[in-house]
Design a protein around this motif. Structure first.
Motif, mmCIF file in Angstrom:
data_model
loop_
_atom_site.group_PDB
_atom_site.id
_atom_site.type_symbol
_atom_site.label_atom_id
_atom_site.label_comp_id
_atom_site.label_asym_id
_atom_site.label_seq_id
_atom_site.Cartn_x
_atom_site.Cartn_y
_atom_site.Cartn_z
ATOM 1 N N GLN A 90 -4.956 11.583 7.564
ATOM 2 C CA GLN A 90 -6.066 10.635 7.477
ATOM 3 C C GLN A 90 -5.661 9.275 6.910
ATOM 4 N N GLN A 91 -4.575 9.252 6.146
ATOM 5 C CA GLN A 91 -4.204 7.985 5.506
ATOM 6 C C GLN A 91 -3.842 6.914 6.531
ATOM 7 N N LEU A 92 -3.431 7.345 7.711
ATOM 8 C CA LEU A 92 -3.154 6.351 8.750
ATOM 9 C C LEU A 92 -4.439 5.571 9.061
ATOM 10 N N PRO A 101 1.702 4.716 5.175
ATOM 11 C CA PRO A 101 0.672 5.740 4.940
ATOM 12 C C PRO A 101 1.277 7.131 5.143
ATOM 13 N N PRO A 102 1.201 8.000 4.131
ATOM 14 C CA PRO A 102 1.813 9.323 4.297
ATOM 15 C C PRO A 102 1.085 10.118 5.375
ATOM 16 N N CYS A 103 1.836 10.693 6.286
ATOM 17 C CA CYS A 103 1.258 11.540 7.343
ATOM 18 C C CYS A 103 1.925 12.907 7.233
ATOM 19 N N GLU A 154 -4.564 4.310 -7.849
ATOM 20 C CA GLU A 154 -5.745 4.965 -7.287
ATOM 21 C C GLU A 154 -5.469 5.324 -5.833
ATOM 22 N N ALA A 155 -6.360 6.134 -5.271
ATOM 23 C CA ALA A 155 -6.206 6.521 -3.867
ATOM 24 C C ALA A 155 -6.559 5.322 -2.989
ATOM 25 N N ALA A 156 -5.854 5.205 -1.877
ATOM 26 C CA ALA A 156 -6.060 4.052 -0.996
ATOM 27 C C ALA A 156 -7.500 4.001 -0.483
ATOM 28 N N GLU A 157 -8.099 5.171 -0.264
ATOM 29 C CA GLU A 157 -9.478 5.182 0.256
ATOM 30 C C GLU A 157 -10.441 4.620 -0.789
ATOM 31 N N ASP A 158 -10.166 4.899 -2.074
ATOM 32 C CA ASP A 158 -11.014 4.346 -3.139
ATOM 33 C C ASP A 158 -10.770 2.843 -3.280
ATOM 34 N N LEU A 178 0.846 -1.200 0.000
ATOM 35 C CA LEU A 178 0.000 0.000 0.000
ATOM 36 C C LEU A 178 0.878 1.246 0.000
ATOM 37 N N TYR A 179 0.450 2.292 -0.698
ATOM 38 C CA TYR A 179 1.277 3.502 -0.846
ATOM 39 C C TYR A 179 2.643 3.053 -1.370
ATOM 40 N N SER A 180 2.592 2.275 -2.417
ATOM 41 C CA SER A 180 3.758 1.507 -2.860
ATOM 42 C C SER A 180 4.859 2.342 -3.474
ATOM 43 N N GLY A 181 4.560 3.599 -3.903
ATOM 44 C CA GLY A 181 5.551 4.331 -4.677
ATOM 45 C C GLY A 181 5.990 3.461 -5.844
ATOM 46 N N CYS A 182 7.297 3.479 -6.129
ATOM 47 C CA CYS A 182 7.785 2.673 -7.241
ATOM 48 C C CYS A 182 8.089 1.242 -6.801
ATOM 49 N N GLY A 183 7.839 0.941 -5.510
ATOM 50 C CA GLY A 183 7.930 -0.463 -5.070
ATOM 51 C C GLY A 183 9.217 -0.846 -4.364
ATOM 52 N N ALA A 184 9.975 0.148 -3.875
ATOM 53 C CA ALA A 184 11.263 -0.179 -3.247
ATOM 54 C C ALA A 184 11.080 -1.091 -2.034
ATOM 55 N N MET A 185 10.134 -0.726 -1.179
ATOM 56 C CA MET A 185 9.967 -1.474 0.071
ATOM 57 C C MET A 185 9.611 -2.936 -0.208
ATOM 58 N N SER A 186 8.620 -3.142 -1.078
ATOM 59 C CA SER A 186 8.188 -4.521 -1.326
ATOM 60 C C SER A 186 9.238 -5.282 -2.128
ATOM 61 N N VAL A 216 -0.765 -0.376 -4.567
ATOM 62 C CA VAL A 216 -1.679 0.761 -4.696
ATOM 63 C C VAL A 216 -0.898 2.051 -4.489
ATOM 64 N N ASP A 217 -1.015 2.957 -5.438
ATOM 65 C CA ASP A 217 -0.431 4.290 -5.239
ATOM 66 C C ASP A 217 -1.165 5.288 -6.120
ATOM 67 N N ILE A 218 -1.249 6.503 -5.616
ATOM 68 C CA ILE A 218 -1.991 7.544 -6.315
ATOM 69 C C ILE A 218 -1.146 8.161 -7.443
ATOM 70 N N ASN A 219 0.176 7.932 -7.380
ATOM 71 C CA ASN A 219 1.078 8.564 -8.354
ATOM 72 C C ASN A 219 1.263 7.651 -9.574
ATOM 73 N N LYS A 220 0.869 8.176 -10.725
ATOM 74 C CA LYS A 220 0.864 7.361 -11.946
ATOM 75 C C LYS A 220 2.270 6.888 -12.339
ATOM 76 N N GLY A 244 13.388 9.361 -3.770
ATOM 77 C CA GLY A 244 13.421 10.021 -2.459
ATOM 78 C C GLY A 244 12.365 9.482 -1.519
ATOM 79 N N ASN A 245 11.246 9.051 -2.056
ATOM 80 C CA ASN A 245 10.148 8.520 -1.234
ATOM 81 C C ASN A 245 10.407 7.095 -0.751
ATOM 82 N N ALA A 246 11.361 6.436 -1.365
ATOM 83 C CA ALA A 246 11.481 4.984 -1.166
ATOM 84 C C ALA A 246 11.958 4.597 0.229
ATOM 85 N N VAL A 247 11.547 3.417 0.636
ATOM 86 C CA VAL A 247 12.169 2.765 1.788
ATOM 87 C C VAL A 247 13.456 2.143 1.248
ATOM 88 N N ALA A 248 14.592 2.439 1.888
ATOM 89 C CA ALA A 248 15.875 1.942 1.384
ATOM 90 C C ALA A 248 15.786 0.423 1.178
HETATM 91 C C1 LIG Z 1 6.685 7.378 1.175
HETATM 92 S S1 LIG Z 1 5.975 7.011 -0.346
HETATM 93 C C2 LIG Z 1 6.028 5.273 -0.352
HETATM 94 C C3 LIG Z 1 7.290 4.686 -0.857
HETATM 95 C C4 LIG Z 1 7.285 3.225 -1.033
HETATM 96 N N1 LIG Z 1 6.938 2.507 0.167
HETATM 97 C C5 LIG Z 1 8.636 2.729 -1.530
HETATM 98 O O1 LIG Z 1 9.354 2.105 -0.768
HETATM 99 O O2 LIG Z 1 8.967 3.016 -2.695
HETATM 100 C C6 LIG Z 1 4.303 7.355 -0.106
HETATM 101 C C7 LIG Z 1 3.461 7.147 -1.330
HETATM 102 O O3 LIG Z 1 2.108 7.365 -0.980
HETATM 103 C C8 LIG Z 1 1.440 7.797 -2.153
HETATM 104 N N2 LIG Z 1 0.147 8.366 -1.730
HETATM 105 C C9 LIG Z 1 -0.093 9.539 -1.120
HETATM 106 N N3 LIG Z 1 -1.409 9.659 -0.854
HETATM 107 C C10 LIG Z 1 -2.000 8.524 -1.293
HETATM 108 C C11 LIG Z 1 -3.337 8.034 -1.290
HETATM 109 N N4 LIG Z 1 -4.333 8.743 -0.772
HETATM 110 N N5 LIG Z 1 -3.579 6.829 -1.825
HETATM 111 C C12 LIG Z 1 -2.582 6.087 -2.378
HETATM 112 N N6 LIG Z 1 -1.306 6.514 -2.410
HETATM 113 C C13 LIG Z 1 -1.014 7.702 -1.864
HETATM 114 C C14 LIG Z 1 2.417 8.764 -2.778
HETATM 115 O O4 LIG Z 1 2.174 8.899 -4.158
HETATM 116 C C15 LIG Z 1 3.759 8.075 -2.476
HETATM 117 O O5 LIG Z 1 4.207 7.330 -3.567
#
Ligand SMILES: C[S@@+](CC[C@H](N)C(=O)[O-])C[C@H]1O[C@@H](n2cnc3c(N)ncnc32)[C@H](O)[C@@H]1O
Length: 791
Positions: free
Chosen positions: A439-441, A415-417, A280-284, A230-238, A258-262, A746-750
C-alpha cells in the motif's frame, strides 16, 4: 511493435490510392532525403531516429529504400493526405488500427508508392499496458520509431491534436483539448521507457517555460531548493543525492524527512540537524499535510486554490485578524481545573490518547509548567487558543515546518513494497495493490499528487519489475503519466559506481512538464555480473547498452574498502574509537574516512573530529562464535569446512559416523546450515575474501545463511564495514542498538548511487543536459565527496 513492420496490403483497388499533384523538385527531395538518392556504391544509413545509443552501437540498421521521387500529398479513397498528417494504418484482423504520422511520401525505385510512418503508441502499447485506464481517454504518445511501408497500408485520415502538457500545480486541468480523435502531449521512447514532453519549445502556447509561475517556491529561494525524503531510513539516499546536486552546482537541502523507524530518524537528525525529521507513518504524514494546508488557509497564509504566497510579502503585511478569535485566548480568568496554553511545540496526525481514532494533534507547553508536563492535545479541543495557534502556524509557515503544495522542489524515496519480495510465500500475484504490504506505493503517489514537486526520484527493489510482470512499476509509471509527469525508468547497481557490492535497484525519475527529465548517470566501475532481470526490462540496466564503449575502472574489492580498519573482536563495547595507527591503504579508504568538514556534507551536524564510529560487529553467542572459529581463513571457506560435513555432488550432508560437538554440547554443524537450499548453498557461515565483491548488504548480520564472516578475523563484518560497503562516509554516525544500525545500513540506497543521481538531477534542473537518457559522470566516488576548498 513488430506487427507494425508486417502490414498487410489493403484489398481495395489500387486506383483509389495514388500520389497527388506533381512530384517535389529533385533539389528539394535530395536535400531533405539524401539517403534515398544514393548511387549503389555510396549508400547512407537511414535516419531511423531509433534510440541513438551513446557510444555509437548500431541497432536494427534499416535497408534504405531508394526513391525515384518524393511527393507532398497522396489521395486515399478520395481523401487528400498531406505530409505530416496523421493516419490510421491497417492493423491485424480484429485489432485496433495502428496510428501514425506520415513523414515521407515517395515512389520507390521499383515503382511502388511508399510512405514513411512515425508511430504513435496508445497507452496499452507502452510500459503502462494494463493500466491504460488510469490515463486520460484519447491520449496517445508519439514515438521516435519510424519505418517505410507501402502506401496501401494507409486506411484513412485521423485527427490527432498536439496539445501542451498542462501545469501540474493546478488541481483543475486548465487546458482545452480541441475536438479530435486522439491527442498527444508526450513522446514515448523505448530506451529507459521515457515519457517526455512532446513540446519542442516551438509552440508559443507551450506550458514549458524556465521562468514558469508553476513553482512559486523557486522564485522565493533562488539559491536553495528543498528536498523531501520519504521513507528516509537514516538518510543515505538523500545524503548522496544532495552531495551529487551540490557537485552540479545546485544547493539542495533535505528540508523534511519521514520514517516510521525511530532509530533511523535519530541517525538522520544527528547527521542532518538542518532537516525537520518526522518520525511517523507516511500515511499519517499525508493526512497531516492536508490539515496543515487547511490551517495555513485558515490564517490566510495560502489561498485555497493558489499555491503558497511569498513569505516576504507576508512579512510586510500584517496578517488579518480573524473575527472568531476567542477572548479566552487573550488572558481571561481560568476556571478551576482549566489550564492555560503557553505555546504549541509540535503538530502531528495520530492517536496519542489511544482513542482508536487518528486526528490532528498539537503538543502543548502549559503555562507555569515545565517540559515534563508537555502533552499532545486534540486540535478539536483547542478552540479557545486561536491566538496561540495562529502564532504557531505563522511561525511554522515561515520556517517551512511542513511542506505545502508548491514548496517542495524534489521528493525522493523508496516506498517499501514488502508484498513483492521473493521471500514472501503469500504474495498476491493477481492483485498486488490489494496487499496491505504494498500500500505504501499508493501513499507515496498520493503524497506526490498532493505536493506536486518539480522532481521525483523513486527507488525500489528489482522485484518491482519482476513481480507479476512488473505490475507495480507499470502502475507507478501510469500514475505519474496520468498526473502529467514526464517519467523514465532504469536500474543501477551499486558496484558500477565504485563500491565492492552488487546491490541492484530500480530508480524511477519523474519531472514536471516545465522541467528537464534527468538522465541516468553511466557507470564508472566494472561489475562483472549479469543481473537476473526480466528479458523485457534488461535494457533498463543503466549502461548495459553502452558498456563496451565506456572506459571503466576496475571493480572495487572488499579489501579495497575495509583493509585499513583496526582489528576488533566479536564484542566491542564502545561505538566510538580512534583509528589509532590505522592509515588508509587505498584511494577509497583515503576519501571515505575524511573528516566531516572536509566533505560536501552540510557544515553542521555529526561529529567534527576524525574518529571511527560503529566499528562493532553483531555479538555472536558462544556457540556461533565457536562455529566461526572452525571456518578456515581462506577463500571460499564455509560451514562445509566444519568437522563432520561430507560433500557429494555439490550437496552437503552430515557424516553419520562423526558428529562433532561444541563446548556447550550442541552440534558444531547446525541442522539449518545443512538443510539450507537442500545442502546446495555455500552461504551458511561463509567467510568473505579480500578479492571479492560482496553480494548485497542486508539488514541482518547473523552468519546462519549468509556469507558475512570477516576474511581474517573470527567475527561478522562490523556495522562500519557494512556502512563502507554501502558508501557511507565514516563520519556518518548511526543511532540505536547494533542490530538497529545494521538495519539502517542494510536498508540504505548506496550513497554513491545517490550522488550520481543527484548530479544528474542537478544538471537537468539547470537545463545543462540534452535529451539523451544517460549522462557521463565527470567524477568518481568517493573522491568526489571531498569539498573543493579541501583539495
Ligand atoms: C528501504 S528503507 C529506506 C532507506 C533510505 N532511502 C536510505 O537510503 O537510507 C525503507 C524505510 O521505510 C520505512 N517505513 C516502512 N513503512 C513506513 C511507513 N508506513 N511510513 C514511513 N516509513 C516507513 C522503514 O522504517 C525504512 O526505514
Amino acid at each position: 511493435m513488430a506487427a507494425r513492420n508486417k502490414q498487410k496490403k489493403r484489398a481495395e483497388p489500387e486506383s483509389d490510392l495514388c500520389f497527388a499533384g506533381k512530384p517535389m523538385s529533385v533539389v528539394e527531395s535530395t536535400i531533405r532525403w539524401p539517403h534515398r538518392y544514393q548511387s549503389k556504391k555510396t549508400k547512407l544509413q537511414a535516419p531511423t531516429k531509433k534510440p541513438a545509443n551513446k557510444g555509437g552501437k548500431k541497432e536494427d540498421e534499416e535497408i534504405i529504400k531508394q526513391a525515384k521521387c518524393h511527393f507532398d500529398k497522396a489521395l486515399v479513397d478520395g481523401v487528400l493526405i498531406n505530409l505530416n498528417d496523421d493516419v490510421y494504418v491497417t492493423g491485424l484482423p480484429g485489432k485496433l488500427k495502428f496510428i501514425a504520422k506520415v513523414i515521407e511520401l515517395f515512389e520507390a525505385d521499383d515503382g511502388v508508392p511508399y510512405c514513411r510512418f512515425r508511430w504513435y503508441y496508445r497507452p496499452e502499447d507502452t510500459l503502462i499496458e494494463r493500466f491504460s485506464h488510469l490515463v486520460q481517454p484519447k491520449r496517445v504518445f508519439l514515438s521516435n520509431d519510424e519505418n517505410d511501408n507501402p502506401l496501401t497500408c494507409i486506411w484513412s485520415k485521423v485527427n490527432i491534436a498536439k496539445v501542451p502538457l498542462p501545469k501540474i500545480t493546478s488541481r483543475i486541468e486548465q487546458r482545452v483539448i480541441p475536438p479530435c480523435d486522439y491527442y498527444y502531449d508526450m513522446k514515448y521512447e523505448v530506451p529507459y521507457l521515457n515519457f517526455t514532453s512532446a513540446d519542442d519549445g516551438s509552440d508559443a502556447s507551450s506550458s514549458l517555460s524556465s521562468d514558469s509561475a508553476l513553482n512559486c517556491f523557486e522564485n522565493l529561494h533562488k539559491d536553495e531548493k528543498f528536498l523531501l525524503d520519504l521513507y528516509s531510513g537514516c538518510g543515505a539516499m538523500s545524503t548522496g543525492f544532495c552531495m551529487g546536486a551540490s557537485i552540479s552546482g545546485v544547493k539542495l537541502i533535505t528540508k523534511w524527512s519521514v520514517d516510521i523507524n525511530k532509530f533511523a530518524c535519530d541517525s538522520l537528525k544527528l547527521n542532518h540537524p538542518e532537516t525537520e525529521v518526522r518520525n511517523e507513518a507516511a500515511e499519517d504524514f499525508l493526512a497531516l499535510l492536508k490539515e496543515w494546508k487547511r490551517l495555513c488557509e485558515k490564517f490566510s497564509l495560502v489561498s485555497s486554490t493558489e499555491p503558497v504566497e511569498s513569505i516576504s510579502e507576508l512579512e510586510d503585511e500584517e496578517v488579518e485578524e480573524n473575527d472568531d478569535i476567542d477572548e479566552a485566548s487573550t488572558g481571561a480568568e481560568l476556571e478551576p481545573g482549566e489550564f492555560e496554553v503557553e505555546k504549541f511545540l509540535g503538530i502531528m496526525f495520530g492517536d496519542p490518547q489511544g482513542t482508536g481514532e487518528k486526528t490532528l494533534q498539537l503538543m502543548v507547553r502549559w503555562k507555569g509548567y515545565n517540559s515534563s508536563y508537555d502533552t499532545w492535545e486534540p486540535y478539536s479541543g483547542l478552540g479557545n487558543c486561536k491566538e496561540k495557534l495562529k502564532e504557531y502556524v505563522i511561525d511554522g509557515f515561515k520556517s517551512h515546518l511542513l511542506p505545502l503544495p508548491g514548496t517542495v522542489y524534489t521528493v525522493c524515496g523508496g516506498p517499501p513494497c514488502q508484498g513483492i519480495s521473493g521471500y514472501n510465500r503469500y504474495r498476491n500475484n493477481e492483485a498486488p495493490l490489494e496487499d496491505q504490504k504494498n500500500q505504501q506505493l499508493l501513499v507515496f503517489l498520493d503524497i506526490i499528487d498532493f505536493l506536486k514537486p518539480n522532481y521525483v526520484l523513486m527507488e525500489n527493489v528489482v522485484d518491482l519489475l519482476r513481480f507479476s510482470k512488473g505490475f507495480l512499476a507499470r502502475h507507478a509509471v501510469a500514475s505519474f503519466v496520468a498526473m502529467n509527469y514526464q517519467t523514465r525508468l532504469g536500474m543501477m547497481a551499486a558496484g558500477s559506481y565504485g563500491l565492492p557490492q552488487l546491490r541492484n535497484r530500480v530508480f524511477l525519475w519523474a519531472a514536471q512538464p516545465s522541467e528537464k527529465l534527468p538522465p541516468y548517470p553511466l557507470p564508472t566501475h566494472e561489475v562483472a555480473k549479469k543481473f537476473n532481470t526480466p528479458k523485457e526490462f534488461k535494457d533498463l540496466q543503466v549502461g548495459r547498452i553502452q558498456m563496451e564503449f565506456l572506459k571503466l575502472d576496475n571493480a572495487l574489492t572488499l579489501a579495497d574498502a575495509i583493509s585499513d580498519l583496526p582489528p576488533v573482536t566479536n564484542y566491542v563495547a564502545n561505538d566510538v574509537m580512534d583509528y589509532n595507527d590505522a592509515a588508509p591503504k587505498t584511494e577509497f579508504e583515503n576519501f571515505i574516512s575524511l573528516k566531516r568538514s572536509e566533505t560536501l556534507l552540510p557544515a553542521f551536524g555529526g561529529d567534527p573530529t576524525r574518529r571511527l564510529f560503529d566499528h562493532q560487529p553483531l555479538v555472536l553467542g558462544d556457540d556461533d562464535l565457536e562455529r566461526v572459529s572452525y571456518i578456515p581463513k581462506q577463500k571460499g571457506a564455509n560451514y562445509r569446512d566444519m568437522p563432520g560435513v561430507l560433500v557429494h555432488n555439490n550437496k552437503a550432508e552430515i557424516n553419520p559416523r562423526f558428529r562433532a560437538k561444541l563446548k556447550s554440547g550442541k552440534n558444531v554443524v547446525p541442522a539449518y546450515a545443512i538443510s539450507f537450499i537442500k545442502g546446495k548453498s555455500k552461504k551458511p557461515f561463509g567467510r568473505l575474501w579480500g578479492d571479492e565483491i560482496v553480494n548485497t548488504v542486508v539488514t541482518r548480520a547473523e552468519p546462519h545463511n549468509q556469507c558475512v564472516i570477516h576474511p581474517m578475523q573470527n567475527r561478522v563484518l562490523s556495522v562500519r564495514e557494512n556502512a563502507r560497503l554501502q558508501g557511507f562516509p565514516d563520519c556518518y554516525k548511526l543511532c540505536g542498538t547494533i542490530k538497529e544500525k545494521y538495519i539502517q545500513v542494510g536498508n540504505a540506497v548506496a550513497v554513491p548511487v545517490g550522488v550520481a543521481l543527484g548530479y544528474a538531477f542537478g544538471m537537468a534542473s539547470q537545463g545543462l543536459t540534452d535529451d539523451e537518457p544517460v549522462i557521463k559522470l565527470p567524477f568518481k566516488y568517493p573522491e568526489c565527496m571531498q569539498a573543493k576548498d579541501q583539495i
